[in-house]
Scaffold this motif. Structure first.
Motif, short mmCIF file in Angstrom:
data_model
loop_
_atom_site.label_atom_id
_atom_site.label_comp_id
_atom_site.label_asym_id
_atom_site.label_seq_id
_atom_site.Cartn_x
_atom_site.Cartn_y
_atom_site.Cartn_z
N MET A 97 -9.80 7.83 2.54
CA MET A 97 -9.84 6.80 3.58
C MET A 97 -10.87 5.70 3.30
O MET A 97 -10.89 4.69 3.98
N ASP A 98 -11.70 5.92 2.28
CA ASP A 98 -12.67 4.88 1.90
C ASP A 98 -12.04 3.84 0.97
O ASP A 98 -12.65 2.81 0.68
N LYS A 99 -10.81 4.09 0.51
CA LYS A 99 -10.16 3.19 -0.45
C LYS A 99 -9.08 2.31 0.17
O LYS A 99 -8.48 1.50 -0.52
N TYR A 100 -8.81 2.50 1.46
CA TYR A 100 -7.85 1.64 2.15
C TYR A 100 -8.24 1.56 3.61
O TYR A 100 -9.04 2.37 4.11
N ASN A 101 -7.69 0.57 4.31
CA ASN A 101 -8.03 0.39 5.73
C ASN A 101 -6.81 -0.13 6.47
O ASN A 101 -6.46 -1.31 6.36
N LEU A 102 -6.14 0.75 7.21
CA LEU A 102 -4.94 0.33 7.93
C LEU A 102 -5.26 -0.65 9.05
O LEU A 102 -4.38 -1.41 9.47
N THR B 142 -4.43 17.55 3.24
CA THR B 142 -4.98 16.26 2.83
C THR B 142 -4.82 15.18 3.90
O THR B 142 -5.44 14.12 3.80
N ALA B 143 -4.00 15.44 4.92
CA ALA B 143 -3.77 14.44 5.98
C ALA B 143 -4.51 14.76 7.27
O ALA B 143 -4.40 14.02 8.25
N ARG B 144 -5.28 15.83 7.27
CA ARG B 144 -5.90 16.27 8.53
C ARG B 144 -6.83 15.20 9.11
O ARG B 144 -6.77 14.90 10.31
N LYS B 145 -7.72 14.66 8.29
CA LYS B 145 -8.67 13.66 8.80
C LYS B 145 -7.95 12.41 9.28
O LYS B 145 -8.30 11.83 10.31
N PHE B 146 -6.93 12.01 8.53
CA PHE B 146 -6.16 10.82 8.91
C PHE B 146 -5.48 11.03 10.26
O PHE B 146 -5.54 10.17 11.14
N VAL B 147 -4.82 12.17 10.42
CA VAL B 147 -4.11 12.46 11.67
C VAL B 147 -5.09 12.53 12.84
O VAL B 147 -4.84 12.01 13.92
N LYS B 148 -6.22 13.17 12.60
CA LYS B 148 -7.24 13.27 13.66
C LYS B 148 -7.71 11.88 14.08
O LYS B 148 -7.92 11.60 15.27
N LYS B 149 -7.85 11.00 13.09
CA LYS B 149 -8.34 9.65 13.39
C LYS B 149 -7.33 8.86 14.21
O LYS B 149 -7.69 8.21 15.20
N ILE B 150 -6.05 8.91 13.83
CA ILE B 150 -5.07 8.09 14.57
C ILE B 150 -4.70 8.72 15.91
O ILE B 150 -4.11 8.05 16.76
N LEU C 210 0.85 -1.19 0.00
CA LEU C 210 0.00 0.00 0.00
C LEU C 210 0.89 1.24 0.00
O LEU C 210 1.80 1.35 0.81
N LEU C 211 0.61 2.16 -0.91
CA LEU C 211 1.40 3.38 -1.06
C LEU C 211 0.49 4.58 -0.82
O LEU C 211 -0.43 4.84 -1.60
N LEU C 212 0.73 5.32 0.26
CA LEU C 212 -0.08 6.49 0.61
C LEU C 212 0.77 7.76 0.52
O LEU C 212 1.95 7.74 0.87
N TYR C 213 0.16 8.84 0.05
CA TYR C 213 0.86 10.12 0.03
C TYR C 213 -0.04 11.21 0.59
O TYR C 213 -1.27 11.17 0.47
N ALA C 214 0.59 12.18 1.25
CA ALA C 214 -0.11 13.36 1.78
C ALA C 214 0.65 14.58 1.31
O ALA C 214 1.79 14.80 1.71
N THR C 215 0.03 15.36 0.43
CA THR C 215 0.75 16.44 -0.24
C THR C 215 0.05 17.76 -0.04
O THR C 215 -1.17 17.80 0.14
N GLN C 216 0.82 18.85 -0.04
CA GLN C 216 0.25 20.19 0.02
C GLN C 216 0.40 20.89 -1.32
O GLN C 216 -0.52 21.51 -1.80
#
Length: 604
Positions: free
Chosen positions: A40-45, A67-75, A4-10
């Motif tokens: 986050m609907d396309k992968y599940n860590l 683009t990473a705000r929701k991910f960071v908030k979740k973890i 799985l390859l994830l990127y968070a870009t500004q």
């Protein structure tokens, strides 16, 4: 084998690097399942069994990209157990700039939290520095990734009890790696040597010379009335092989409408808003020209707080585009949509990225003037020089200056000027909220602001907001406010001079300290030239606000030539006032940064 390859870009760099990894993975027979970390609907860590590779940038004052705000908030959910990601193997590549205080903090934040939740590294974390060149870390990190993935796959198969497949996996990966290595060698530019087999020059071959080398004997090159230099047809020619095509260009039909800007911007919703006012804040003879623009956002859902930033979507200069089309012989294609791609299978990287939107600090308060947004900028100018025969202006500031030229009124440089109400000029913007560079939540807390030049921009919004709160809540307690401002000349580029005087008179601004770096002074005592010099004159007040009253300290403007100097001044003040050594003072400042009480909005 899949990972799985994830990127968070500004601004697109992390995405471009992730695409490079994806392409190289395909060449090695590996499947890189690539997604933006926001999808986050396309992968599940939580259920991911394969290795995970994360490429993440840093924005603002050390924040993860939007683009990473929701991910960071979740973890960062504190209810997650310490073994939540115990099954997860990952490698992380962080991008940052050491010119800024919180270097690669976006990547470090995610890395640290994954570790806290039990995830394991299958590959060491890489931190790339844009200050010296991202490629110095990125390229070797990617090169080493494949061996680390191979070992992770082997370990994964062993854990699954598939020992019979281990050898097959190892050989297939080795074969793929070996094949790609041979492909790399064969794709190198080969020098073709024509004639004169007796003349071989390994240095020429290794350096891949493009020019034509004329080889003659020593006798032939010496001055002589009898012999002449051999003609080209009698010489050895060394030329590079024509490289394979790697760019795919498609001209699309001109019929149809322009694509919606929102589809071209990954950050969120765009708004097309009219420019209702344009004011030149500097005198004509100022070294830099500063403009203030007012936008009408009343008919949109665009919202902001003082201290936020937003982005302007700008085009390239029309004349420069036309000149480039002419050089490329594409003038007749000027109105066509064009799609440029790197051909599949090539190892070349995407060196023509899309034009980036430009970020500006908000200079107003929505509470003070609802439906309006101010921002301030200097027109960036590059004068002609030997390396640049023609002068030019910054892409966005030059475009904005030309766009609003009809709205500007010479000799009317006050903000009360009504003008341009009939203007139909519009610009496209989108929000870029700042998570931390805001007024203290408690209005009784004192704060200090340092903003020379256009660095004063967000603080006008701060003061407008504070004034409105004071008018609406006369029973509230408000802390003292300090502003340290500097410019070159008092009578040429003292931005918002009248407005600051009003803030002082009505009590919104408690203390205003200014300096002028280019004005000649006849005073016996040397006057401070820069804001960091003024701050040192008020050492006791700075220490009192920061240490005793737990106040806030804001810095906005140029990093290298101002913000670093201000930081050094604060360290010296803390050291002197606390009677501590410099190292201890630096630790205290670091604590203030961590507590979000020493905040910066700076640029290089």
């Amino acid at each position: 084998m899949r990972f799985l390859l994830l990127y968070a870009t500004q601004k697109g760099q992390a995405k471009a690097i992730a695409e490079e990894i994806w392409e190289q993975a395909g060449a090695r027979g590996l499947e890189a399942d690539m997604h933006c970390i926001s999808e986050m609907d396309k992968y599940n860590l939580e259920t991911e069994k394969d290795p995970v590779v994360i490429v993440i940038s840093t924005t603002g004052t050390g924040d993860p990209p939007d683009t990473a705000r929701k991910f960071v908030k979740k973890i960062q959910d504190t209810t997650l157990p310490p073994d939540h990601f115990a099954h997860l193997q990952y490698g992380l590549l962080g991008l940052g700039d050491s010119e800024y205080t919180f270097f690669c903090n976006g990547g470090k934040t995610v890395d640290r939290r994954l570790q806290e939740l039990g995830a394991q590294h299958f590959y060491d974390t890489g931190l790339a520095d844009d200050c010296v060149g991202l490629e110095l870390v990125v390229d070797p990190w990617i090169d080493g990734l494949w061996l680390a993935l191979k070992e992770a796959f082997l370990l994964q198969k062993e854990k699954e009890g598939m020992s019979s497949v281990v050898n097959a996996v190892s050989s297939s990966l080795s074969a793929a790696l070996h094949g790609v290595h041979e492909l790399n060698l064969s794709s190198e530019v080969q020098n073709l040597k024509l004639e004169d087999e007796g003349v071989r020059n390994s240095d020429v071959l290794s350096q891949k010379l493009v020019d034509i080398n004329l080889v003659a004997s020593t006798r032939d090159t010496e001055p002589s009335l009898v012999h002449s230099i051999p003609s080209v047809s009698q010489s050895a020619l060394n030329i590079p092989a024509l490289p394979p095509e790697y760019i795919e260009v498609q001209f699309q039909d001109t019929h149809g409408e322009n694509p919606d800007l929102s589809s071209l911007i990954s950050e969120g919703t765009t708004f097309e808003v009219p420019v209702t006012k344009a004011v030149q804040l500097t005198r004509e003879d100022a070294i830099k020209t500063a403009l203030l623009l007012e936008l009408d956002i009343a008919d949109t859902v665009f919202d902001y707080q003082p201290g936020d930033a937003f982005c302007v979507i700008c085009p390239n200069n029309v004349n420069e585009v036309e000149e480039l089309l002419q050089i490329l012989g594409l003038s007749e294609k000027g109105e066509h949509f064009i799609c440029v791609k790197v051909k599949q299978g090539t190892k070349k990287r995407e060196h023509l990225p899309k034009l980036q939107a430009r970020s500006y600090s908000v200079s107003s308060s929505n509470l003070y003037q609802p439906g309006k947004l101010w921002f301030v900028f200097n027109i960036v100018e590059f004068p002609a020089c030997p390396a640049r025969p023609v002068s030019r202006k910054g892409v966005c500031t030059g475009w904005l200056a030309e766009l609003v030229a009809p709205l500007l009124h010479p000799n009317k440089n006050t903000l009360n000027t009504e003008g341009g109400s009939s203007s139909t000029e519009k610009i496209s913007i989108f929000a870029r909220p700042n998570n931390t560079f805001h007024l203290p939540a408690d209005p009784s807390v004192p704060f200090m602001m340092v903003g020379p030049g256009t660095g004063i921009s967000p603080f006008i919004g701060f003061l407008q907001h504070r004034q409105k709160l004071r008018e609406e809540h006369a029973d509230w307690e408000f802390g003292e406010t300090w502003l340290f401002f500097g410019c070159r000349h008092q009578d040429r580029d003292y931005l918002f001079k009248d407005e600051l005087r009003c803030f002082l008179e009505n009590g919104t601004l408690t203390h205003l300290k200014v300096c002028f770096s280019r004005d000649f002074s006849t005073a016996e005592v040397a006057q401070p030239k820069y804001v960091q010099d003024i701050i040192r004159l008020y050492a006791k007040e700075v220490a009192r606000v920061l240490l005793k009253e737990r106040g806030y300290f804001y810095v906005c403007g140029d990093k290298k030539h101002m913000a670093d100097g201000v930081s050094d001044a604060v360290v010296d003040i803390l050291s002197m006032e606390m009677e501590a050594d410099k190292l201890e003072a630096m630790k205290i400042l670091a604590t203030l940064r961590e507590a979000k009480r020493y905040l910066q909005d700076v640029w290089s």
